[in-house]
Every structure is written in structure tokens, then in C-alpha cells.
Motif scaffolding. Structure first.
Motif, mmCIF file in Angstrom:
data_model
loop_
_atom_site.group_PDB
_atom_site.id
_atom_site.type_symbol
_atom_site.label_atom_id
_atom_site.label_comp_id
_atom_site.label_asym_id
_atom_site.label_seq_id
_atom_site.Cartn_x
_atom_site.Cartn_y
_atom_site.Cartn_z
ATOM 1 N N SER A 1 -46.608 -63.826 -4.573
ATOM 2 C CA SER A 1 -46.752 -63.665 -3.129
ATOM 3 C C SER A 1 -48.154 -64.095 -2.683
ATOM 4 C CB SER A 1 -46.489 -62.209 -2.777
ATOM 5 O OG SER A 1 -46.632 -62.001 -1.416
ATOM 6 N N ASP B 1 -49.164 -67.237 -0.259
ATOM 7 C CA ASP B 1 -50.033 -67.040 0.916
ATOM 8 C C ASP B 1 -51.213 -67.996 0.892
ATOM 9 O OD1 ASP B 1 -48.652 -65.056 2.172
ATOM 10 O OD2 ASP B 1 -49.671 -63.405 1.138
ATOM 11 N N LYS C 1 -42.001 -68.385 3.203
ATOM 12 C CA LYS C 1 -42.438 -67.433 2.169
ATOM 13 C C LYS C 1 -41.319 -66.413 1.896
ATOM 14 C CE LYS C 1 -45.702 -63.916 0.962
ATOM 15 N NZ LYS C 1 -46.654 -62.917 1.407
ATOM 16 N N GLU C 2 -40.746 -65.895 2.987
ATOM 17 C CA GLU C 2 -39.648 -64.925 2.819
ATOM 18 C C GLU C 2 -38.466 -65.544 2.070
ATOM 19 O OE1 GLU C 2 -38.522 -63.201 6.600
ATOM 20 O OE2 GLU C 2 -40.609 -62.658 6.986
ATOM 21 N N LYS C 3 -38.157 -66.808 2.463
ATOM 22 C CA LYS C 3 -37.027 -67.519 1.853
ATOM 23 C C LYS C 3 -37.265 -67.702 0.339
ATOM 24 C CE LYS C 3 -34.872 -72.008 2.644
ATOM 25 N NZ LYS C 3 -35.048 -73.234 3.438
ATOM 26 N N LEU D 1 -39.367 -66.027 -1.586
ATOM 27 C CA LEU D 1 -39.396 -64.740 -2.298
ATOM 28 C C LEU D 1 -37.983 -64.197 -2.538
ATOM 29 C CD1 LEU D 1 -42.487 -62.885 -0.788
ATOM 30 C CD2 LEU D 1 -42.243 -63.782 -3.086
ATOM 31 N N SER D 2 -37.092 -64.412 -1.561
ATOM 32 C CA SER D 2 -35.716 -63.928 -1.782
ATOM 33 C C SER D 2 -35.031 -64.760 -2.870
ATOM 34 C CB SER D 2 -34.912 -63.912 -0.480
ATOM 35 O OG SER D 2 -34.395 -65.175 -0.200
ATOM 36 N N GLU E 1 -44.361 -60.563 -9.018
ATOM 37 C CA GLU E 1 -43.997 -60.867 -7.628
ATOM 38 C C GLU E 1 -45.218 -60.788 -6.713
ATOM 39 O OE1 GLU E 1 -40.101 -59.324 -6.539
ATOM 40 O OE2 GLU E 1 -40.779 -59.431 -4.460
ATOM 41 N N GLU F 1 -44.410 -68.569 7.287
ATOM 42 C CA GLU F 1 -44.029 -67.156 7.095
ATOM 43 C C GLU F 1 -42.556 -67.063 6.667
ATOM 44 O OE1 GLU F 1 -45.553 -68.297 9.793
ATOM 45 O OE2 GLU F 1 -47.526 -67.337 9.696
ATOM 46 N N LEU F 2 -41.722 -67.828 7.406
ATOM 47 C CA LEU F 2 -40.283 -67.788 7.093
ATOM 48 C C LEU F 2 -40.000 -68.384 5.719
ATOM 49 C CD1 LEU F 2 -38.847 -68.849 10.576
ATOM 50 C CD2 LEU F 2 -38.792 -66.578 9.558
#
Lengths: 179, 133
Positions: free
Chosen positions: A24, A28, B27-29, B31-32, A20, B24-25
């Protein structure tokens, strides 16, 4: 573009089973680059957003299987191209119905497009190119990739890629001049 | 005539914009999503383990029942019972009344009829032809 330092860090994370963290860092570093490639091929944000999700999920699903024999970015770009082509095939009917002039109008009204008239024409011309020419043109003109690098992504011979680019340039210049 | 190479030199900024905080949003989406697929694949792995354990248990039960059954068959086949194997006083403890009860005709109406026919001196052969004794 390729970032060897980051790629090594991603590899180190993967080797220590920190998938993960690796993913990540990858998002980025490369998410924007992948997004803009998709956007240049598919033009509109909503379509690019859908394909970006698919590309990132595909990267995640196959990250552990990546053998590090080629650059990480070449692999991303290959996935990106495949997903874009898949999207175009799936939405062929809808995409074929939009003419070049309609694309210019849509871009004029699009809050996520900030280009001038020439940029709108350029994007409309790109959207009318055959799939392969569109992708070769995008990677050569906007990403400044060498033909050998494009060959790693698309396959085929350098000669045929040069021919595709040449045809694409001629068609675009003609379109922008005449419209 | 529009020239792409000279146009490239004039491009100053990216024409493509995105919604605010899009990357940013996103990336969060993503990753979830990734965490979800991780959980699903873990669950699938668990299901695979359960399936394997279940299959192995079923196989063991099947093998056990086959061997157990065949040993019983062998045991049964090996039992050559003859009258000499029965103890000579085996039936002594069974009272005679039990046999008598068993030997009486089950259909009482039939028994009454036979008794009546015997009293009427109807020959036993004739009775036997028409009734089960």
C-alpha cells in the motif's frame, strides 16, 4: 525518483510480514511515477492503465523475493519497461497501423491529453521510434536518469545507450521541424 | 530547427491528464486484486496440503495392503494340511441324507428316464454310455 526513507519503511513492513501495508505504501509513493513513465512510452491513458495494473500486480507477486541489492525504483522501472515492451509486442498490429499524423489527431481529441501542438508532435514522434530508442529517450529526457541508471534497467553498454539517445533526439527534432 | 534541450526548459506542466481520482481508485482496485490473489494462493496452498495428505493416506493403504496380503500368503503357504490334521470324528455329525441329496442326479427328467430304462431291463452299461448317472 528514489525515496530511501519510504524504501526502508517498505522493507521494515516486509520483514514484519506486513506485506499489504508495504504494498500500500509502495503504491502511494510510486504509482504516479510508474504511470507517467508508461504514459510517455505508450501515449494513451487506456493503454497505460492496462499496463499499470500489470506492473503493480507483478511488483506485488515478487515483492517478497526482492533482494534489496539494488534500488527499489530500478527494479520497478525494469518491470515497467518489460511490461511496456510486452504490451507493444502483443498489440504490434494495432499500434503499427496508427501513423504519426493519426496520433496527433487522436491526441487533439483526447480529453486526457492537455499538451499544445508541439507536445502532440513530440509525442507522435516518440511513438514512431524503435522500442529501445523510445525507452532510452523517455528515461533520459523526461526522467533525467543517468546512463548508468538506465543501464541498470535495460542492460547493455553505456555507449550503446548514448547512441540510442542520440539517434532518438535527431529523429524527434527532425520530425517536429518537418511536420 | 526544433531543439529538444531548449524545449525541455519551456515545459511547464505535465501534458498527461487522468480521469478524476484515478490514482486513488486504481489503488483500491489493485489492492482488491491483490487480496483476491492472496486468497487464491492460500486456497492453492490448502489444495496442496490436501493433495499431500491424500497421497500419504493412499500410500499407507497401499503399503498396508501389500504387507497384509503377503503375510496371509505366507500363512497359507505354511499350512501343510494332511488327513491326520482332521479329527477322526469330524464327519460324524453330518447326516447321511445330505450326501444322498447331493448324489442324486440334478436333472430329474434324466433320472426318470434312467429309472424307466432300468425297469425295462436295459443294461446299465448302455444307460451309462448315453446318460450321466
Amino acid at each position: 525518483m528514489n525515496n530511501p526513507k519510504v524504501d526502508n519503511q517498505i522493507k521494515a513492513y516486509l520483514n514484519s510480514n506486513q506485506e499489504e501495508k508495504a504494498f500500500s505504501l509502495l503504491v502511494d509513493t510510486y504509482q504516479k511515477q510508474i504511470y507517467y513513465q508508461i504514459r510517455r512510452i505508450l501515449t494513451f491513458h487506456d493503454d497505460a492503465d492496462d499496463v499499470l495494473q500489470e506492473v503493480l500486480i507483478k511488483i506485488w507477486q515478487n515483492l517478497q523475493k526482492f533482494k534489496w541489492e539494488s534500488a527499489l525504483t530500478s527494479w520497478f522501472f525494469r518491470i515497467t519497461v518489460n511490461e511496456c515492451l510486452g504490451f507493444i509486442r502483443k498489440n504490434k498490429k494495432r499500434l503499427n497501423q496508427i501513423s504519426a499524423s493519426e496520433i496527433q489527431n487522436l491526441l487533439e481529441a483526447d480529453v486526457f491529453f492537455e499538451g499544445d501542438e508541439i507536445e502532440r508532435k513530440l509525442q507522435a514522434a516518440i511513438s514512431q521510434l524503435p522500442d529501445k530508442q523510445r525507452i532510452v529517450f523517455t528515461y533520459k529526457y523526461f526522467e533525467d536518469l543517468k546512463y548508468e541508471e538506465i543501464q541498470n534497467i535495460l542492460g547493455g553498454s553505456v555507449g550503446s545507450l548514448k547512441a540510442s539517445y542520440h539517434h532518438a533526439v535527431k529523429k524527434i527534432e527532425e520530425f517536429v521541424t518537418n511536420n | 530547427m526544433f531543439n529538444l534541450e531548449s524545449h525541455k526548459k519551456t515545459i511547464q506542466k505535465n501534458s498527461f491528464a487522468t480521469p478524476e481520482n484515478y490514482f486513488e481508485l486504481n489503488k483500491e482496485k489493485v489492492l482488491s486484486e491483490v487480496r483476491k490473489t492472496k486468497i487464491i494462493s492460500q486456497k492453492n496452498n490448502n489444495y496442496a496440503v490436501y493433495y499431500l495428505i491424500g497421497s500419504a493416506a493412499a500410500l499407507l493403504i497401499l503399503i498396508f495392503s501389500i504387507f497384509n496380503n503377503s503375510s496371509e500368503v505366507i500363512n497359507t503357504q505354511n499350512q501343510n494340511i494332511s488327513s491326520t490334521d482332521i479329527p477322526f470324528d469330524y464327519f460324524d455329525d453330518i447326516p447321511l441324507e445330505e450326501f444322498e441329496n447331493e448324489l442324486l442326479p440334478k436333472d430329474t427328467s434324466n433320472a426318470l428316464t434312467i429309472n424307466y430304462l432300468i425297469e425295462e431291463e436295459i443294461s446299465l452299461e448302455l444307460i451309462a454310455e448315453n446318460y450321466t448317472l
